[in-house]
Design a protein around this motif. Structure first.
Motif, PDB file in Angstrom:
ATOM      1  N   SER A 179       0.816  -1.216   0.000  1.00  8.10           N
ATOM      2  CA  SER A 179       0.000   0.000   0.000  1.00  8.10           C
ATOM      3  C   SER A 179       0.851   1.268   0.000  1.00  8.10           C
ATOM      4  O   SER A 179       0.359   2.337  -0.368  1.00  8.10           O
ATOM      5  N   PHE A 180       2.127   1.173   0.403  1.00  7.53           N
ATOM      6  CA  PHE A 180       3.017   2.335   0.391  1.00  7.53           C
ATOM      7  C   PHE A 180       4.052   2.248  -0.736  1.00  7.53           C
ATOM      8  O   PHE A 180       4.934   3.095  -0.823  1.00  7.53           O
ATOM      9  N   SER A 231      -0.558   6.168   1.455  1.00  6.72           N
ATOM     10  CA  SER A 231      -1.052   4.950   0.830  1.00  6.72           C
ATOM     11  C   SER A 231      -1.411   5.188  -0.638  1.00  6.72           C
ATOM     12  O   SER A 231      -1.899   6.254  -1.015  1.00  6.72           O
ATOM     13  N   ASN A 249     -10.881   0.729   1.488  1.00  8.04           N
ATOM     14  CA  ASN A 249      -9.769   1.678   1.499  1.00  8.04           C
ATOM     15  C   ASN A 249     -10.307   3.088   1.724  1.00  8.04           C
ATOM     16  O   ASN A 249     -11.341   3.449   1.160  1.00  8.04           O
TER      17      ASN A 249
END
Length: 789
Positions: A179-180, A231, A249
């Protein structure tokens, strides 16, 4: 890393290993012999780059490879061994190379000129001057702007920037956090070995470090590093990405880690922020659009719970949710819905705090943040922090996380996260013996942390909303200053003016980099009715920023600086019993033009006269001259009304001038009148000073306000608010200057208009209703630990 071209392939070479790309379609060639001998005449060396970011196929036959060609050191990681240091580098310049480009074009991109650095827009110049005038896709420029304009992408070749210290030193948990990992999708099709050799994870966010020498009780150097990881999931621009999506999300999700290094030990604390996990949106982008909940409680509950489930799986428990959303006004429905979901989830692993920061800290009394921190004290001790000793062993783990949000997860969120971080760092420093439990923390340590968090807030805010964070002076200095309040007025209003087009293009670039879908959301233009409501809200919220709680607001207007040609409101003027607050904004939302607080008895003359086909008001003060013309909307009894003719606009600006004159007469006992003149000349350059000039002169202006409201008065207002019950928000009222008042009492000083205004019932204090009264019975039976502060 070297780049070569041959007639059939573009080749990267790194420490003896190579990867070959087909010049026709950008695909990786397997078992290629196209570079069998490096000194062949058909082989061209194009130059050296740092590493490969990835590739994007914009269209068929439009395959581009992206490379980092310049970077700088932002901070240092500790390695597995305490003596190892790994550089966290900030990306300064990225280039996009078409796999079909000839060697001359590639060379010109890698080295644009002797000693010449690429500036904004240089890629367009490269396109213009390239020898073969190759056609470059428009979206390519937006992707390059994403990487190059903001300078907020980072990497580390030796230690993955996407994972926290606890995960890195956990040994078995060292895989990248997808996600990063911003270039994850750009590296699809590459083998793990190729990624590790020719590329590395790139993260968007913020990294900064500071080193302090501790000499009071020990002689040591303390290194503090802050790392924020944004993110890729539901990433994007503020008005285009709100709330939660069907995959659980949330928008603007950022993990922030604060790392301390001392005595060869490493201590870290992680917290996160993210949009309210509800389906909600905002229509439009100017002034202050309303908040809209798009789905019912039942349709959202499962997605809401899945979001919390994933947070617990990633960070462990307890999960502490801190909501800083206002418990009244336009934010109340979202605050209520968030609480309803927490009650319905009935999760014993979740602790929920609802803290109306604006209400608690009204009157600039930000010391009341201690109320929230005191309530969280036991929970923070349970969560703890990560401690890695000099051998690289994790001797203490952080268990759980604090998830903080306001509406945008920017200003209020950053302020509270900074205070939580400060509390944890002071605990860590005491455990390390930097100072004793009964000693005051070193001032330099507190100031350093406040500055780092304020800078972090500015960067995260710019990435999401386009301007620096509000309340930055509180984060930096621990207290609210008038200068910061004025800067907030600028930054808040500047966000209204971010253009729909710019955000849309930036969103497209983010989508193609991260692989997000283009379908779904857009920022729509407001209708006239919506714009009127937003203007009213804008003026009211500007009052909240600037006017001390105990001052009575008489009127407020949204006007236009007569020296600019646009019809967009760029000035908010607020009249109180003793002062005129004047806040001017650039329409593009990037620069503050001027902020002034003028004492009413410092006003010399007030004139009304024509300029073109409209009338203007001219206010001459000790500090300069202000000239305004009316907008297409007026405010009356806190409601916005569309003006239908030039005559109505002229009447409106005349009534503004009249009310200011009446206010001055009431204060001074004079009998002055508005001067009617045939024409008001508009100067080439307004006395509304630009940028830093205005900021530099600001302190002198504040001192001259002292006839009626001095800085000491403002301090008294803030301190008295801490002991008294918070006053309800004063409502904005405007009365036309040509109304008569038959109820004026004999012997009463001043004009009948001001007397009527000051007797309006809107100024009477009313106790606000309990915001969550209907939920209180359910809260008492809920397993989720809920604190309504």
């Amino acid at each position: 890393m070297l780049i070569y071209t041959t007639p059939n392939a573009l080749i990267l070479e790194e420490r003896g290993e190579r990867v070959h790309f087909d010049r026709k379609n950008g695909e990786i060639l397997e078992n290629s012999d196209s570079l069998a001998v490096l000194n062949e005449e058909s082989v061209n060396l194009c130059g050296e780059v740092e590493f490969l970011v990835g590739r994007i196929a914009f269209e068929p036959e439009q395959n581009y490879l992206f490379f980092v060609v310049e970077s700088s050191v932002a901070a240092n990681y500790r390695g597995v061994s305490a003596t190892e240091k790994h550089e966290i580098r900030r990306i300064e310049r990225v280039i996009g190379i078409n796999v079909k480009s000839d060697s001359t074009t590639i060379k010109s991109q890698i080295s644009p000129g002797s000693g010449t650095k690429l500036k904004q827009g240089t890629e367009k110049l490269m396109k213009f001057f390239s020898a073969n005038k190759e056609t470059r896709p428009a979206l390519l420029e937006d992707v390059l702007k994403l990487f190059n304009d903001s300078k907020d992408f980072y990497f580390c070749r030796e230690r993955d920037v996407t994972i926290s210290s606890q995960k890195f030193f956990g040994k078995s948990e060292r895989s990248s956090e997808d996600s990063f990992f911003w270039n994850k999708r750009m590296l699809s099709g590459f083998s793990p070995a190729q990624v590790s050799k020719f590329s590395c994870p790139v993260m968007q966010g913020y990294v900064a470090t500071s080193q302090l020498e501790i000499t009071d009780q020990i002689n040591a150097f303390l290194t503090i590093t802050i790392i924020s990881r944004r993110s890729t999931l539901r990433a994007g621009a503020r008005y285009l990405r709100r709330g939660i999506d069907d995959s659980s999300n949330v928008a603007n999700f950022v993990e922030t880690e604060l790392v301390l290094n001392i005595f060869e030990h490493e201590l870290s604390f992680v917290q996160c922020r993210g949009s309210i996990p509800v389906f909600w949106s905002q229509r439009g982008f100017k002034y202050r659009p309303p908040l809209i909940i798009n789905r019912s409680l039942e349709d959202t509950q499962q997605v809401f719970q899945e979001h919390f489930k994933r947070l617990k799986a990633h960070y462990d428990t307890p999960l502490v949710a801190v909501s800083l959303v206002d418990q009244r006004g336009r934010e109340l429905p979202l605050a209520t819905r968030f609480l309803e979901h927490c009650v319905k989830a009935n999760d014993p692993d979740v602790t929920f705090f609802s803290f109306d920061l604006h209400q608690h800290c009204r009157g600039l009394n930000f010391q009341k943040l201690q109320t929230l921190l005191s309530s969280m004290e036991d929970t923070l001790k349970t969560i703890g922090f990560c401690w890695v000793d000099k051998t690289g062993e994790v001797v203490q783990r952080q268990k759980g996380v604090v998830r903080t949000n306001c509406i945008d997860c920017l200003d209020r969120t950053n302020l509270v996260q900074g205070q939580i971080s400060l509390a944890i760092v002071l605990q860590q420093a005491q455990r390390l013996g930097i100072f004793g439990p009964l000693c005051e923390p070193p001032e330099v340590l507190v100031q350093t942390l406040q500055t780092m968090w304020a800078d972090n807030g500015d960067v995260i805010s710019t990435q999401y909303a386009g301007t620096a964070a509000l309340k930055g002076d509180v984060t930096r200095n621990g207290e609210r200053k008038l200068m910061g309040v004025m800067k907030d007025g600028y930054n808040s209003a500047s966000r209204y003016y971010l253009t729909h087009t710019r955000d849309a293009q930036r969103q497209k670039a983010i989508n193609i980099v991260t692989g997000q879908s283009e379908v779904g959301e857009s920022a729509e233009e407001e209708s006239e009715k919506e714009e009127e409501e937003n203007i009213s809200r804008m003026v009211t919220e500007t009052i909240q920023f600037l006017v001390p709680t105990q001052q009575t607001v008489i009127a407020g207007w949204g006007l236009i600086n007569a020296c600019q040609s646009s019809d967009e409101i760029d000035t908010v003027v607020i009249l109180t019993r003793s002062n005129l607050y004047i806040v001017t904004y650039e329409i593009d939302g990037e620069k503050m033009t001027d902020v002034q607080i003028v004492a009413l008895n410092d006003i010399d003359t007030i004139q009304v006269g024509s300029s073109g086909n409209k009338q203007c008001a001219r206010i001459e003060t000790l500090d300069g001259v202000f000239i305004w013309r009316p907008s297409t909307v007026r405010l009356f009894n806190n409601a916005a009304i569309r003006l239908k003719s030039v005559d109505e606009a002229n009447e409106y600006i005349a009534s503004v001038a009249e009310q200011i004159q009446v206010g001055r007469n009431m204060l001074t006992g004079a009998e002055g009148a508005v001067m009617q003149v045939s024409k008001i000349a508009i100067p080439q350059m307004s006395v509304h000073r630009k940028s830093m000039a205005a900021m530099g002169a600001l302190f002198g202006k504040i001192k001259r306000v002292g006839k009626n409201v001095s800085p000491a008065t403002l301090s008294k207002s803030a301190s008295s608010s801490s002991t008294a019950a918070p006053a309800p928000q004063e409502k904005l009222v405007e009365i036309d200057g040509n109304e008569s008042d038959t109820s004026e009492k004999g012997g009463e000083k001043g004009d009948h208009l001001m007397s009527k205004i000051l007797k309006m019932s809107q100024f009477k204090a009313e106790a606000p209703p309990e915001p969550f009264a209907i939920l209180l019975p359910s809260i008492t039976e809920c397993q989720t630990k809920i604190s309504l502060l």
